[in-house]
Write an enzyme that holds these catalytic residues in place. Structure first.
Site, PDB file in Angstrom:
ATOM      1  N   CYS A 188     -23.053   5.099   4.339  1.00 43.90           N
ATOM      2  CA  CYS A 188     -21.977   6.101   4.254  1.00 43.90           C
ATOM      3  C   CYS A 188     -22.528   7.509   4.495  1.00 43.90           C
ATOM      4  CB  CYS A 188     -21.302   6.043   2.888  1.00 43.90           C
ATOM      5  SG  CYS A 188     -19.953   7.243   2.719  1.00 43.90           S
ATOM      6  N   CYS A 244     -27.432  -6.038  -2.570  1.00 44.44           N
ATOM      7  CA  CYS A 244     -27.179  -5.403  -1.264  1.00 44.44           C
ATOM      8  C   CYS A 244     -26.598  -4.000  -1.452  1.00 44.44           C
ATOM      9  CB  CYS A 244     -26.220  -6.261  -0.450  1.00 44.44           C
ATOM     10  SG  CYS A 244     -25.769  -5.542   1.144  1.00 44.44           S
ATOM     11  N   CYS A 254     -22.015  -9.563  -4.041  1.00 45.87           N
ATOM     12  CA  CYS A 254     -22.732  -8.499  -3.319  1.00 45.87           C
ATOM     13  C   CYS A 254     -24.218  -8.484  -3.700  1.00 45.87           C
ATOM     14  CB  CYS A 254     -22.113  -7.133  -3.628  1.00 45.87           C
ATOM     15  SG  CYS A 254     -20.501  -6.881  -2.857  1.00 45.87           S
ATOM     16  N   CYS A 272     -12.128   5.276   8.900  1.00 45.36           N
ATOM     17  CA  CYS A 272     -13.549   4.972   9.072  1.00 45.36           C
ATOM     18  C   CYS A 272     -13.796   3.521   8.688  1.00 45.36           C
ATOM     19  CB  CYS A 272     -14.378   5.899   8.188  1.00 45.36           C
ATOM     20  SG  CYS A 272     -16.151   5.533   8.205  1.00 45.36           S
ATOM     21  N   CYS A 289     -18.475   1.376   6.276  1.00 48.62           N
ATOM     22  CA  CYS A 289     -18.897   0.516   5.160  1.00 48.62           C
ATOM     23  C   CYS A 289     -18.508  -0.941   5.380  1.00 48.62           C
ATOM     24  CB  CYS A 289     -18.357   1.037   3.834  1.00 48.62           C
ATOM     25  SG  CYS A 289     -16.567   0.942   3.646  1.00 48.62           S
ATOM     26  N   ASP A 298       0.806  -1.218   0.000  1.00 48.76           N
ATOM     27  CA  ASP A 298       0.000   0.000   0.000  1.00 48.76           C
ATOM     28  C   ASP A 298       0.846   1.279   0.000  1.00 48.76           C
ATOM     29  OD1 ASP A 298      -2.322   1.538   0.124  1.00 48.76           O
ATOM     30  OD2 ASP A 298      -2.369   1.531   2.301  1.00 48.76           O
TER      31      ASP A 298
END
Length: 309
Positions: free
Chosen positions: A197, A190, A187, A240, A243, A132
């Site tokens: 958010c 959904c 997913c 955060c 999600c 990263d």
């Protein structure tokens, strides 16, 4: 030679597991043609906000052979960071990935061990490790190497593990046996992450407007926080997890077993009062080796004041 590829691939995956990586997939180092338009559009729309570095090395982001001469294989790895215990409900919150030591250092050390193993096993191998911190489209490579799919929140998801894991890569100039790309999107209909958010940063087509993300505001943005997002941070002061916390797949998350990712003993008990009264000495003690240092003491105090006032 094919048998050698299979043997080397098996041994590498075995060693990755021994080092604590949960998943290991391998893809052919090639040009990511399917990502060109997405990346161009994302930058053109300004979704990177003030993160000007995202505009750099456009070609290298799409072609690992520009990062490692003669690159043949991209080894993608995942490492669990889901904590056994989380912060209290009524307090200022930091993202779970920052509870313990900075993952850049912890995983880089493990990747160095892995590449040393590869060189000892195969022979003369040239390669680089990435965590990263370089122009590598890690989620694209993870999907290409069969690790999982990209959810609506753009994070990589795995059916039995969720998304609370770091991604890392080894790009090497040796051919291996390649895994099939992960093609199924689990997913479905959904929209829990989109609905939850508070800053409406999650857009259609598995895209994030980074310039609206709470993580961007609390970590990347060094300027004054805009009044337009006042009251929308829901007590998040560094990163955060909203999600991820609402994602149904994360019900499968299990606590990690990496001691270095355990939180400082004082962190989980900190109340809002403790955060509001935090001194630079306490900051240095609690976050001595943490990724929270990225925002610096003044940045953290700025974030707390923004939510409090």
């Amino acid at each position: 030679m094919l048998n050698n590829f299979k043997t080397y691939t098996h041994l590498i995956k075995q060693e990755a597991k021994r080092l604590g990586f949960e998943s290991c997939g391998i893809a052919k180092a090639d040009f990511l043609e399917e990502e060109v338009t997405n990346l161009e559009q994302w930058l053109k729309n300004g979704y990177h906000g003030n993160m000007q570095y995202m505009e750099n090395y456009f070609d290298k982001r799409l072609d690992p052979r520009l990062l490692v001469d003669g690159a043949k294989s991209v080894i993608s790895l995942s490492f669990n960071y889901f904590p056994e215990q989380s912060q209290k409900e009524d307090t200022f919150k930091i993202a779970k990935y920052a509870y313990g030591e900075d993952y850049h250092h912890v995983l880089k050390s493990k990747l160095k061990e892995l590449i040393f193993f590869v060189q000892n096993t195969i022979g003369e191998v040239n390669g680089r490790a990435f965590v990263d911190s370089a122009p590598v489209l890690e989620r694209a490579w993870a999907q290409k190497s069969g690790l999982g799919w990209r959810g609506k929140n753009s994070l990589l998801l795995q059916k039995n593990k969720g998304s609370f894991f770091f991604l890392a890569e080894l790009i090497i100039d040796t051919e291996l046996t390649y895994d099939n790309p992960f093609v199924t999107d689990h997913c479905g209909n959904c929209t829990k992450c989109i609905d939850a958010c508070p800053t409406e940063a999650i857009l259609p087509n598995n895209t994030i407007d980074g310039s609206k993300c709470i993580s961007y505001f609390t970590i990347e943005l060094k300027d004054e926080l805009p009044k337009s997002v006042k009251g929308k941070f829901e007590d998040w002061i560094f990163g955060c997890d909203i999600c991820q916390d609402v994602c149904p797949w994360n019900r499968f998350s299990k606590p990690h077993s990496e001691e270095k990712f355990n939180p400082h003993q004082d962190l989980l008990g900190m109340t809002k009062k403790d955060w509001q009264e935090i001194t630079e000495d306490v900051f240095k003690k609690v976050f001595k080796k943490s990724a929270v240092k990225r925002t610096k003491f003044n940045g953290l105090v700025r974030n707390i004041k923004f939510i409090k006032n």
